[in-house]
Design an enzyme around this catalytic site. Sequence first.
Site, PDB file in Angstrom:
ATOM      1  N   HIS A  72      -3.327   4.286   6.788  1.00  0.00           N
ATOM      2  CA  HIS A  72      -2.354   3.869   5.821  1.00  0.00           C
ATOM      3  C   HIS A  72      -1.207   4.211   6.257  1.00  0.00           C
ATOM      4  CE1 HIS A  72      -5.255   3.301   2.423  1.00  0.00           C
ATOM      5  NE2 HIS A  72      -5.948   4.492   3.067  1.00  0.00           N
ATOM      6  N   ASP A  98       0.855  -1.314   0.106  1.00  0.00           N
ATOM      7  CA  ASP A  98      -0.017   0.003   0.051  1.00  0.00           C
ATOM      8  C   ASP A  98       0.903   1.293  -0.008  1.00  0.00           C
ATOM      9  OD1 ASP A  98      -1.767   2.183   0.741  1.00  0.00           O
ATOM     10  OD2 ASP A  98      -2.207   1.428   2.816  1.00  0.00           O
TER      11      ASP A  98
END
Lengths: 551, 551
Positions: free
Chosen positions: A367, A194
């Site tokens: 994130h 990610d």
Amino acid sequence: MNSSSAVTLYPLGGLGEIGLNCMALVSGDSMIVIDCGLMFPDDSLFGIDVVIPRFDFILQNRDKLKGIILTHGHEDHIGALPWLMRSCDAPLYGSKFTLALAGKKLEEHNLKEFTRCEPVVAGDVLTLGAFRVTFFPVCHSIVHGFALGIETPAGRIVHTGDFKIDRNPLDGHATDLPAIKAFAAPGAMLLLSDSTNAEREGFALTEREIKAALGDIFADATGRIVVTLFSSHIQRMQEIFDLAEATGRKVAVSGKSLFTNIEIARNLGLLRVPPGTEASLDELPGLPDHQVVLLVTGSQGEPLSALSRLAYGEHRQVRIQKGDTVLLSSRFIPGNIRAITKLINRLYKLGAEVLYERVQAIHASGHAHAEELRLMLKTVAPKFFIPVHGEYRHLVKHSRIAVSCGVAPERALVIEDGQPVTFSGGLIRLEDTIPVEHIYVDGKGVGDVGVTVLKERQLLAGEGLVIVVMVVDEKSGELTFGPNILSKGFVFEQHYSHVLEDAKCIVLDIFENVPPGQSDLLKERIRSALRRFFRKILERDPVVVPLVITL
Amino acid sequence: MNSSSAVTLYPLGGLGEIGLNCMALVSGDSMIVIDCGLMFPDDSLFGIDVVIPRFDFILQNRDKLKGIILTHGHEDHIGALPWLMRSCDAPLYGSKFTLALAGKKLEEHNLKEFTRCEPVVAGDVLTLGAFRVTFFPVCHSIVHGFALGIETPAGRIVHTGDFKIDRNPLDGHATDLPAIKAFAAPGAMLLLSDSTNAEREGFALTEREIKAALGDIFADATGRIVVTLFSSHIQRMQEIFDLAEATGRKVAVSGKSLFTNIEIARNLGLLRVPPGTEASLDELPGLPDHQVVLLVTGSQGEPLSALSRLAYGEHRQVRIQKGDTVLLSSRFIPGNIRAITKLINRLYKLGAEVLYERVQAIHASGHAHAEELRLMLKTVAPKFFIPVHGEYRHLVKHSRIAVSCGVAPERALVIEDGQPVTFSGGLIRLEDTIPVEHIYVDGKGVGDVGVTVLKERQLLAGEGLVIVVMVVDEKSGELTFGPNILSKGFVFEQHYSHVLEDAKCIVLDIFENVPPGQSDLLKERIRSALRRFFRKILERDPVVVPLVITL
């Protein structure tokens, strides 16, 4: 397509944009798909509801498809399912919570009964044709997200899904690095990770820090507390309920998506609502202000959301008043900043205090920041690295991080949607690209609104439209009706009757100078003369539609 | 309006929004206006070019107007002048640089020769009717900005303009706090102070820090350096020229607004271009990469700017290549974020390294952060305080800062555009509000595009338009032409011919069921039936325009 010991990765979305995450893995006669996300349109996509990946590749290889794996339940990972599942009967795999959110979506499209949903739990191992997939829990801004360990004939792949690494997580919300490390121990061929926050240094704030900040606010507030957050952020909701219990408040909920998600989460045992902390909106007037928490939708300033209705005084049961504290425990998505700040200003005018990420640490990204990305890279120690989930700049930055963590520069690839890569015998090969243009969904139309229609909408939006209508007698060539001029979105006609009268004269003049029967020429002359006229008189350039009817 | 010892302040713009700064001060028969700024439209204002304040109040009191004072040359302080000066002949006062920028603007509107421009320098004192105005230099993201000390019959007022307090400023860019302090020493009745960054803690970065960060980049870069910045930021440009000289580079410029402003600044002696650091675009191919700096327009991702042309490979003289370093030494304005990040991604794809505020300290805000606001408050020690230049939330936060600095809470007022306040004998009175709705400028139209037209544009933008045209014979009531259906921005017609055919049948059906002669009823029925039909079939709701011609 490839030999039985090879595996080819087909990025269909999410490598080059935030959103639209979708990837296929193929080995011999087996294909799996990881995630099936949508993207919300930017302002240049007039009237488009959502953007979805192009599924041609998946559908052309439908016979190989063993399953669709959903890493977690956010829209950018499951939102495009209704458009894939109408042409595809592969089973969906994911956590119960993810599948519940996906199921709700499929239900809205009358597809749920045709879809097999196979729930998995952390640690499960699925054999899907040539692939063996292990599910690892990850910490993210939604509960029950997974990273994937994928055993393929070409080697082991780790796909992180969306993740962060909370070093001091609240119960049950850790990223299971030891399990990922164990999976990678025999040697990981590839890490797909990610990239959303690859540009942010250090570590993301943790939920413990957010909970502490929220706790201070709850402790200090003497009036009502109004909280808005992403409606899938069950963990954050749990914090709110816990703090309500600790401070003797009751929580009332306003907004459909919150209701639905809370119900799903409670049914799955993912949200504990402490006894005595529930209240309905109708009970609120009977409660003292310091015993009230109102949990509402609308963190992005959505026009019809509960928070919007509160800010504009249009909420049926609740009025914002002096003493209220409104918390926006959420990120401002760039396209929504003006809508959100308008709400904040309105709430201030109504006398509320408003707290948001910019001024108070009450939201944490889900994130991983750069240091967390490094930790993941060191945990997996992959031979190859491909950054996923990001714009091009994020992918570039993430690949640099990988190199700084020991991945060989020629093995840290930056590839984009549509660029397949084959892994075989420790080598890689870039395949011919496949079509992956974004598909626009407008109402029931999928892919039918393209560049031409959008361009027309853009022109109409900017300058409006002028219609000229006239009827010509075929025999005599005489005008029997018109020219009449009407407009939409152009000018306030009452104030510009003189301009429109002048335009009529121009049209008449052209009519008299074009030989009868040449109606295409007539229309073209009218269009160009009126555009010139309006540009000169008003500096505007509306769409001009001449209608010449010959009878 | 008020007695000769009173002064009334009329906020016409900038108290409740960022931009549109404009304020009138009236005492007896004297009026002065401070700034005359515009605001750029947000995305909901389809087709609007700029937003300007409503000038009715100024024009109604034109006979009292002694002068218009411009604190500095940014668009949000001078940009609306062309629309005021077409109806007003008061002189403009400001620094030479500010007046040069204002003059350029007036020239474009053919108003320059009718406008008296009176340059002032720091320390000047002007008597304008009942007002005496002293000009104090301030540090801001444009050169030659002023704060104002205004002596009025009701007491002394300090208006900060836009400012920051650089504690260690580069030569000639300090905010003159001692002079402001001396002015306020006899007692300041009122402080009007810039609220833009009231939510930001601490101090803004200084230009010295920015120059150091830029210096590191110049020292390390081995290829070409491309810099974009706000084209009025002369001080930043000076830093670029100085660094180019220090590192043996030549500066080439691309983009009209940069050319113009550099020329103005050089002519006024505000920008020193070191000998041998100038290059034309055509000379670039002959220079080694490490000797090149390219200064370009386009920091907000504007579609036709030099940076945009570079990113899309459409620049006539220059191609971006591997090894280039592109610096965005500027703020990302929220509405432009998507356009800017698109450029950044494209530049990365071309092989450039791209540095911007988010990842590197290469831009500093020109507006005071909270600690600087405190310093100003303590310097002036005003009796009353009114925050200016900000959205409502900024004004609220700034007024709290004022209270924390010792202003009595009841004397720290948060007022918005259109709320006049009278100061007299140490007391204040809120007057009746005056109209201050924003005026939209679209091409040559000023204020003619209102809510109705914008609503039409919004509908056209979202769903497009469908026109139904038919001709009916008056005598027989028979249809002699049509119904024909054409659309704009609705669907790609070739793909939807069946839908449009079905729509025709619906129209025919309605026609047969409406008695002849009732053409309004016919149109209404067509409109509602087609909207229902399109909603059902396509989930779209275009604007439907039925044209029924009776002959």
